[in-house]
Design a protein around this motif. Sequence first.
Motif, PDB file in Angstrom:
ATOM      1  N   HIS A 146      -0.987   5.251 -18.015  1.00 53.12           N
ATOM      2  CA  HIS A 146       0.098   5.225 -18.994  1.00 53.12           C
ATOM      3  C   HIS A 146       0.257   3.822 -19.567  1.00 53.12           C
ATOM      4  N   PRO A 147       0.543   3.717 -20.865  1.00 47.72           N
ATOM      5  CA  PRO A 147       0.639   2.413 -21.511  1.00 47.72           C
ATOM      6  C   PRO A 147       1.676   1.481 -20.895  1.00 47.72           C
ATOM      7  N   ASP A 148       2.719   2.034 -20.270  1.00 50.74           N
ATOM      8  CA  ASP A 148       3.767   1.178 -19.701  1.00 50.74           C
ATOM      9  C   ASP A 148       3.382   0.611 -18.341  1.00 50.74           C
ATOM     10  N   GLY A 149       2.199   0.967 -17.848  1.00 52.93           N
ATOM     11  CA  GLY A 149       1.775   0.476 -16.542  1.00 52.93           C
ATOM     12  C   GLY A 149       2.317   1.315 -15.400  1.00 52.93           C
ATOM     13  N   GLY A 150       3.103   2.349 -15.696  1.00 51.26           N
ATOM     14  CA  GLY A 150       3.631   3.230 -14.670  1.00 51.26           C
ATOM     15  C   GLY A 150       2.547   4.141 -14.147  1.00 51.26           C
ATOM     16  N   ASP A 151       2.898   5.028 -13.251  1.00 50.22           N
ATOM     17  CA  ASP A 151       1.872   5.929 -12.765  1.00 50.22           C
ATOM     18  C   ASP A 151       2.108   7.337 -13.245  1.00 50.22           C
ATOM     19  N   ARG A 152       1.603   8.309 -12.564  1.00 48.71           N
ATOM     20  CA  ARG A 152       1.433   9.666 -13.059  1.00 48.71           C
ATOM     21  C   ARG A 152       2.710  10.420 -13.439  1.00 48.71           C
ATOM     22  N   PHE A 153       3.892   9.847 -13.268  1.00 53.43           N
ATOM     23  CA  PHE A 153       5.114  10.570 -13.598  1.00 53.43           C
ATOM     24  C   PHE A 153       5.592  10.312 -15.021  1.00 53.43           C
ATOM     25  N   GLY A 154       4.945   9.433 -15.726  1.00 49.79           N
ATOM     26  CA  GLY A 154       5.316   9.164 -17.104  1.00 49.79           C
ATOM     27  C   GLY A 154       6.174   7.921 -17.240  1.00 49.79           C
ATOM     28  N   PRO A 155       6.296   7.425 -18.452  1.00 55.17           N
ATOM     29  CA  PRO A 155       6.978   6.148 -18.670  1.00 55.17           C
ATOM     30  C   PRO A 155       8.477   6.169 -18.413  1.00 55.17           C
ATOM     31  N   ASP A 156       9.126   7.315 -18.521  1.00 54.57           N
ATOM     32  CA  ASP A 156      10.582   7.359 -18.357  1.00 54.57           C
ATOM     33  C   ASP A 156      11.032   7.680 -16.937  1.00 54.57           C
ATOM     34  N   CYS A 157      10.110   8.110 -16.099  1.00 57.75           N
ATOM     35  CA  CYS A 157      10.473   8.512 -14.740  1.00 57.75           C
ATOM     36  C   CYS A 157      10.434   7.309 -13.807  1.00 57.75           C
ATOM     37  N   PRO A 158      11.506   7.051 -13.056  1.00 61.18           N
ATOM     38  CA  PRO A 158      11.534   5.881 -12.172  1.00 61.18           C
ATOM     39  C   PRO A 158      10.715   6.064 -10.890  1.00 61.18           C
ATOM     40  N   ALA A 159      10.334   7.293 -10.537  1.00 53.48           N
ATOM     41  CA  ALA A 159       9.611   7.548  -9.286  1.00 53.48           C
ATOM     42  C   ALA A 159       8.194   6.992  -9.351  1.00 53.48           C
ATOM     43  N   ARG A 160       7.736   6.450  -8.233  1.00 50.94           N
ATOM     44  CA  ARG A 160       6.398   5.890  -8.122  1.00 50.94           C
ATOM     45  C   ARG A 160       5.812   6.233  -6.759  1.00 50.94           C
ATOM     46  N   HIS A 161       4.509   6.475  -6.710  1.00 53.32           N
ATOM     47  CA  HIS A 161       3.843   6.672  -5.433  1.00 53.32           C
ATOM     48  C   HIS A 161       3.792   5.347  -4.676  1.00 53.32           C
ATOM     49  N   CYS A 162       3.856   5.417  -3.349  1.00 52.85           N
ATOM     50  CA  CYS A 162       3.772   4.200  -2.538  1.00 52.85           C
ATOM     51  C   CYS A 162       3.286   4.565  -1.140  1.00 52.85           C
ATOM     52  N   TRP A 163       2.958   3.547  -0.369  1.00 49.32           N
ATOM     53  CA  TRP A 163       2.661   3.691   1.049  1.00 49.32           C
ATOM     54  C   TRP A 163       3.866   3.184   1.817  1.00 49.32           C
ATOM     55  N   VAL A 164       4.270   3.933   2.840  1.00 40.47           N
ATOM     56  CA  VAL A 164       5.447   3.590   3.637  1.00 40.47           C
ATOM     57  C   VAL A 164       4.989   3.115   5.013  1.00 40.47           C
ATOM     58  N   GLY A 165       5.274   1.855   5.317  1.00 44.56           N
ATOM     59  CA  GLY A 165       5.026   1.315   6.652  1.00 44.56           C
ATOM     60  C   GLY A 165       6.284   1.476   7.485  1.00 44.56           C
ATOM     61  N   GLY A 166       6.133   1.509   8.783  1.00 46.28           N
ATOM     62  CA  GLY A 166       7.311   1.621   9.653  1.00 46.28           C
ATOM     63  C   GLY A 166       7.975   2.973   9.559  1.00 46.28           C
ATOM     64  N   ALA A 167       7.171   4.025   9.415  1.00 47.12           N
ATOM     65  CA  ALA A 167       7.734   5.379   9.322  1.00 47.12           C
ATOM     66  C   ALA A 167       8.547   5.711  10.567  1.00 47.12           C
ATOM     67  N   VAL A 168       9.491   6.598  10.406  1.00 46.35           N
ATOM     68  CA  VAL A 168      10.424   6.940  11.468  1.00 46.35           C
ATOM     69  C   VAL A 168       9.722   7.528  12.702  1.00 46.35           C
ATOM     70  N   ASP A 169       8.531   8.100  12.553  1.00 48.75           N
ATOM     71  CA  ASP A 169       7.834   8.657  13.713  1.00 48.75           C
ATOM     72  C   ASP A 169       7.125   7.580  14.541  1.00 48.75           C
ATOM     73  N   ALA A 170       7.083   6.344  14.053  1.00 49.23           N
ATOM     74  CA  ALA A 170       6.544   5.191  14.783  1.00 49.23           C
ATOM     75  C   ALA A 170       5.125   5.410  15.287  1.00 49.23           C
TER      76      ALA A 170
END
Length: 104
Positions: A27-51
């Motif tokens: 996407h031209p705005d540098g965002g990811d697959r949800f589109g330029p207006d959507c605030p959600a972004r994919h990420c990796w979560v460290g320190g998950a609650v299941d430890a």
Amino acid sequence: MGGGWGKRGSGVPLAQRVRGELAPDAHPDGGDRFGPDCPARHCWVGGAVDAEGVKRPGLLLEWRQAAGRWEGRVTYVARLRPFEANGGWLVVEEWLPAELLTPC
């Protein structure tokens, strides 16, 4: 070889051939697959609650600043009772320090 293995394609990614638009991550705005207006972004979560010590794929929903540092509200899946047979998974939503979140 069956199934097209070893054949050279047109050089155009499948996402562009099927949809005729930008690839999901381009996407031209540098965002990811949800589109330029959507605030959600994919990420990796460290320190998950299941430890279990592994990063879980997650969805970053929003940011906030608390006590002088940034935190992200994320959703991800974690194991429920990992030491039991077929412990199952649950959906977790929580605020985590920015240091535990990595872009995909």
